[in-house]
Write a protein that holds these residues in place. Structure first.
Motif, PDB file in Angstrom:
ATOM      1  N   SER A  72       0.879  -1.168   0.000  1.00 28.51           N
ATOM      2  CA  SER A  72       0.000   0.000   0.000  1.00 28.51           C
ATOM      3  C   SER A  72       0.911   1.209   0.000  1.00 28.51           C
ATOM      4  N   ASP A  73       0.355   2.385  -0.226  1.00 25.90           N
ATOM      5  CA  ASP A  73       1.199   3.579  -0.263  1.00 25.90           C
ATOM      6  C   ASP A  73       1.929   3.780   1.058  1.00 25.90           C
ATOM      7  N   ASP A 127      -6.987  16.386   4.570  1.00 22.59           N
ATOM      8  CA  ASP A 127      -8.287  16.725   5.129  1.00 22.59           C
ATOM      9  C   ASP A 127      -9.224  15.519   5.196  1.00 22.59           C
ATOM     10  N   SER A 128      -8.878  14.426   4.498  1.00 27.00           N
ATOM     11  CA  SER A 128      -9.739  13.241   4.514  1.00 27.00           C
ATOM     12  C   SER A 128      -9.561  12.433   5.793  1.00 27.00           C
ATOM     13  N   CYS A 129      -8.298  12.156   6.154  1.00 31.06           N
ATOM     14  CA  CYS A 129      -8.040  11.352   7.358  1.00 31.06           C
ATOM     15  C   CYS A 129      -7.521  12.176   8.524  1.00 31.06           C
ATOM     16  N   ARG A 130      -7.263  13.472   8.280  1.00 28.68           N
ATOM     17  CA  ARG A 130      -6.752  14.389   9.303  1.00 28.68           C
ATOM     18  C   ARG A 130      -5.391  13.951   9.844  1.00 28.68           C
ATOM     19  N   GLY A 131      -4.613  13.326   8.997  1.00 25.83           N
ATOM     20  CA  GLY A 131      -3.260  12.942   9.380  1.00 25.83           C
ATOM     21  C   GLY A 131      -2.237  13.730   8.593  1.00 25.83           C
ATOM     22  N   VAL A 158      -0.173   9.564   2.011  1.00 29.89           N
ATOM     23  CA  VAL A 158       0.421   8.235   2.122  1.00 29.89           C
ATOM     24  C   VAL A 158      -0.263   7.414   3.214  1.00 29.89           C
ATOM     25  N   LEU A 159      -1.111   8.039   4.012  1.00 34.66           N
ATOM     26  CA  LEU A 159      -1.812   7.336   5.085  1.00 34.66           C
ATOM     27  C   LEU A 159      -3.112   6.712   4.611  1.00 34.66           C
ATOM     28  N   CYS A 160      -3.916   7.486   3.864  1.00 40.22           N
ATOM     29  CA  CYS A 160      -5.226   6.973   3.438  1.00 40.22           C
ATOM     30  C   CYS A 160      -5.377   6.872   1.925  1.00 40.22           C
ATOM     31  N   GLY A 161      -4.421   7.402   1.180  1.00 40.70           N
ATOM     32  CA  GLY A 161      -4.469   7.309  -0.277  1.00 40.70           C
ATOM     33  C   GLY A 161      -5.277   8.379  -0.964  1.00 40.70           C
ATOM     34  N   SER A 162      -5.864   9.303  -0.205  1.00 32.99           N
ATOM     35  CA  SER A 162      -6.686  10.344  -0.819  1.00 32.99           C
ATOM     36  C   SER A 162      -5.829  11.359  -1.562  1.00 32.99           C
ATOM     37  N   GLY A 163      -6.347  11.839  -2.680  1.00 33.72           N
ATOM     38  CA  GLY A 163      -5.682  12.905  -3.416  1.00 33.72           C
ATOM     39  C   GLY A 163      -6.410  14.224  -3.285  1.00 33.72           C
ATOM     40  N   LYS A 164      -7.410  14.245  -2.396  1.00 30.40           N
ATOM     41  CA  LYS A 164      -8.211  15.450  -2.212  1.00 30.40           C
ATOM     42  C   LYS A 164      -7.880  16.100  -0.873  1.00 30.40           C
TER      43      LYS A 164
END
Length: 305
Positions: A184-185, A255-259, A229-235
């Motif tokens: 995974s990333d 902003d997706s996973c707040r990490g 790199v934590l959740c894979g989101s590009g947004k």
């Protein structure tokens, strides 16, 4: 204070499509020597100088103890093939045994760092771990490998983590990079470990490419930029940095996973080291710790901070 920006620009030349290697395996000798040099350089001007000098001493020990160490053995070929087939890391952290090679690696490291100047609590922890029985050592090894470290025994686990970094770097160096697959990333393709940071590199043929750096074995693996790199989101990806800095170390915030995971611009400063500069840029973590983002990377030398 930190300075936000909305997006991290990709400096790749227009019309040029780089084809960077997926993985760069560690060179265990060079890895810890370069880290020692970087830590000593950073310690000369940092408010964290005493701690940076201490970790530099550990990095020096991680390099020195490799002389004459017996070679670690990779898993058998069929196990490596199964890992590749099922998209699993070939170095299974859950199956690492406290064998003779790992035991000697740990013992040598504990002996090597005994002479380093350190706080009384760190010295007491070292004295205990040097005399620990295999039965006492196994759960500490597993605690490091599963990121389950009790708050009342951090120092002991840090010493063991330093030894495990040596052991896993030597194992990873023996793998065939062409046989590794993406897990995974946010997971090392060699050992499944989380990243300490990511690097934008300036290597020939990979200019401007981003790699994550494994917190355990030191392997680098390619992850596209402007992506969490934590959740894979590009947004919702943004960047925070300390005002007035050189712009080489930023927190990539999602902003997706707040990490967030730090991103180091090695193409601007090739001396940047993911472990050393993560520690030295602790001020950025402190500025972010009361905000909306949580630290998502792992560095054994920042446990308890």
């Amino acid at each position: 204070m930190t300075h936000p920006s909305s997006a991290e620009p990709n400096p790749a030349s227009v019309g040029r499509v780089p084809a960077p290697p997926f993985v760069r395996l560690p060179d265990p000798r060079k890895l810890f020597e370069a880290r020692r040099e970087r830590l000593e350089f950073l310690a000369q001007t940092s408010e964290l100088a005493p701690y940076l000098w201490f970790i530099a001493g550990i990095a020096a020990a991680q390099g020195h103890i490799q002389d004459g160490l017996p070679e670690p053995e990779l898993p058998p070929a069929d196990a490596l093939d199964r890992a590749r087939e099922f998209g699993m890391p070939p170095l299974d952290r859950n199956r690492i045994e406290l064998d003779d090679v790992l035991s000697e690696t740990l013992s040598r490291l504990f002996d090597e760092v005994a002479a380093l100047a350190k706080p009384a609590e760190a010295q007491a922890a070292l004295e205990w771990i040097r005399t620990a029985t295999p039965e006492q050592m196994r759960p500490i090894v597993q605690g490091v490998l599963t990121d389950a470290i009790p708050a009342d025994a951090i120092a002991e686990h840090v010493y063991v983590a330093a030894g495990l970094q040596v052991h896993f770097a030597r194992l990873a160096a023996k793998l065939d990079a062409s046989r590794l697959v993406r897990i995974s990333d946010g997971a090392c393709p060699c050992c499944g470990g989380p990243p300490t940071a990511s690097l934008v590199v300036g290597w020939m043929g990979a200019e401007g490419t981003r790699y994550c750096s494994c917190s355990l074995c030191g392997t680098l693996w390619n992850v596209v930029r402007v992506k969490c790199v934590l959740c894979g989101s590009g947004k919702g990806i943004g960047y925070q940095e300390i005002d007035g800095g050189p712009g080489t170390i930023k927190a990539e915030c999602c902003d997706s996973c707040r990490g967030y995971v730090k991103i180091l611009h090695q193409q601007k400063d090739p001396a940047l080291d993911p472990v050393a500069d993560d520690i030295a840029s602790l001020g950025l973590d402190l500025l972010l710790q009361d905000g909306e983002y949580r630290r998502g990377s792992f560095n054994p030398f920042l446990l308890g901070v």
